[in-house]
Write an enzyme that holds these catalytic residues in place. Structure first.
Site, PDB file in Angstrom:
ATOM      1  N   PRO A  44       0.780  -1.111   0.143  1.00 14.32           N
ATOM      2  CA  PRO A  44       0.035   0.131   0.010  1.00 14.32           C
ATOM      3  C   PRO A  44       1.011   1.112   0.002  1.00 14.32           C
ATOM      4  O   PRO A  44       1.875   1.234   0.559  1.00 14.32           O
ATOM      5  CB  PRO A  44      -0.832  -0.076   1.412  1.00 14.32           C
ATOM      6  N   LYS A  45       0.497   2.231  -0.696  1.00 14.25           N
ATOM      7  CA  LYS A  45       1.172   3.731  -0.988  1.00 14.25           C
ATOM      8  C   LYS A  45       0.427   4.517  -0.010  1.00 14.25           C
ATOM      9  O   LYS A  45      -0.788   5.064  -0.100  1.00 14.25           O
ATOM     10  CB  LYS A  45       1.382   4.104  -2.230  1.00 14.25           C
TER      11      LYS A  45
END
Length: 319
Positions: A44-45
């Site tokens: 996840p960013k």
């Protein structure tokens, strides 16, 4: 013949000292899948502030993406990093959680704290979390040449006993689970996914890939170009960076929306002796007047080039 005393032994120095040039990601339009014989990692960013943590022999230092040392801004993370073994260098993202989701404006307010007393107060009001996604060194060993898969395993073993606020980002090699994350996680402020090859070393440049949920992003206003209450453009800080960029010229509607908000902000004290500059969309240095990082705007990118046009769509009004 007189005996000579052996020279004093110096304490071992870690292999990496700030500043270190960071790895970056290029934007891709669809979720990549691995070709035969290879595997990809999906992370996840988080919508936060890029930060390298250096646990040196007798201190902790923190470096922003630009190379700027901002240790003073995060006394809570500095304290949390002290139990790390000397020589540890982490790469990750600082986030601040509010109402069950990440708050980019809050973390930028933390990063730009102008004094030690303000930094301490903000640490109590807006405690930071650190989402580590890479381990660049530990002890006297430089881990950057190792494959990402090995660095990830070492990162997990290092951070798991410590717990919050230093935590490893989630990672999966399952593209179906990654697709589920991509659809579900924006609700908590995750802007997309970062994709890495498992056999990839850590090196500067855009060798990772990034899939964003939208080209619309939040940015923090750190300055104005032109008249303070009716600016022609804004100096903005985007997620993951700390180097301001100059927006495209503002529309009439956005200037009107910003007027009252800017009027309520105090002037910086003391005012700078010389105005700072940032790059505009064609790479020109433009001077801007600094303001307190208390306003957030929604912006849209017209290109994926680093200094492409950043168009301000509207002022974000706090809930």
């Amino acid at each position: 013949m007189t005996s000579q005393e052996p020279p004093l032994r110096q304490p071992p120095q870690p292999p990496l000292q700030p500043p270190v040039e960071v790895a970056l990601a290029r934007v891709v339009p669809t979720l990549p899948t691995a070709p035969p014989g290879r595997r990809l990692a999906y992370e996840p960013k988080f919508d936060g502030h890029r930060l390298l943590i250096f646990r040196l022999v007798d201190t902790v230092r923190m470096q922003a993406r630009s190379g700027r040392i901002i240790t003073r801004a995060f006394p809570d993370l500095e304290a949390a990093a002290r139990p790390l073994p000397p020589g540890t260098v982490l790469d990750g993202e600082v986030v601040v959680w509010a109402g069950g989701r990440t708050d980019f404006a809050a973390v930028q307010k933390r990063a730009f704290a102008a004094s030690e007393s303000r930094a301490g107060r903000l640490a109590r009001e807006l405690p930071a979390s650190y989402a580590a996604f890479d381990l660049l060194a530990i002890g006297a060993e430089d881990l950057r040449p190792l494959p990402y898969e090995q660095r990830r395993a070492r990162l997990m073993a290092l951070l798991e006993p410590l717990g919050p606020p230093l935590q490893a980002v989630p990672m999966t090699t399952d593209p179906e689970l990654a697709a589920t994350w991509y659809e579900a996680l924006p609700e908590i402020g995750v802007e997309g996914l970062v994709i890495k090859d498992l056999d990839q070393p850590y090196r500067p440049g855009r060798h990772w890939r990034k899939l964003r949920h939208s080209e619309a992003r939040d940015a923090v206003v750190v300055g104005v170009v032109g008249p303070r209450l009716r600016p022609r453009a804004l100096a903005l800080v985007l997620p993951g960076d700390d180097a301001p960029v100059i927006s495209a010229p503002l529309s009439t509607g956005v200037r009107a929306q910003l007027g009252s908000a800017l009027r309520d902000l105090p002037d910086p004290q003391p005012p700078p002796a010389e105005l700072p500059t940032a790059l505009d969309r064609v790479g020109a240095e433009i001077a801007y007047r600094p303001i307190a990082p208390d306003l957030t705007v929604e912006v849209r990118h017209e290109s994926t080039v680093r200094h492409a046009a950043t168009t301000v769509m509207r002022l974000r009004i706090p809930d």
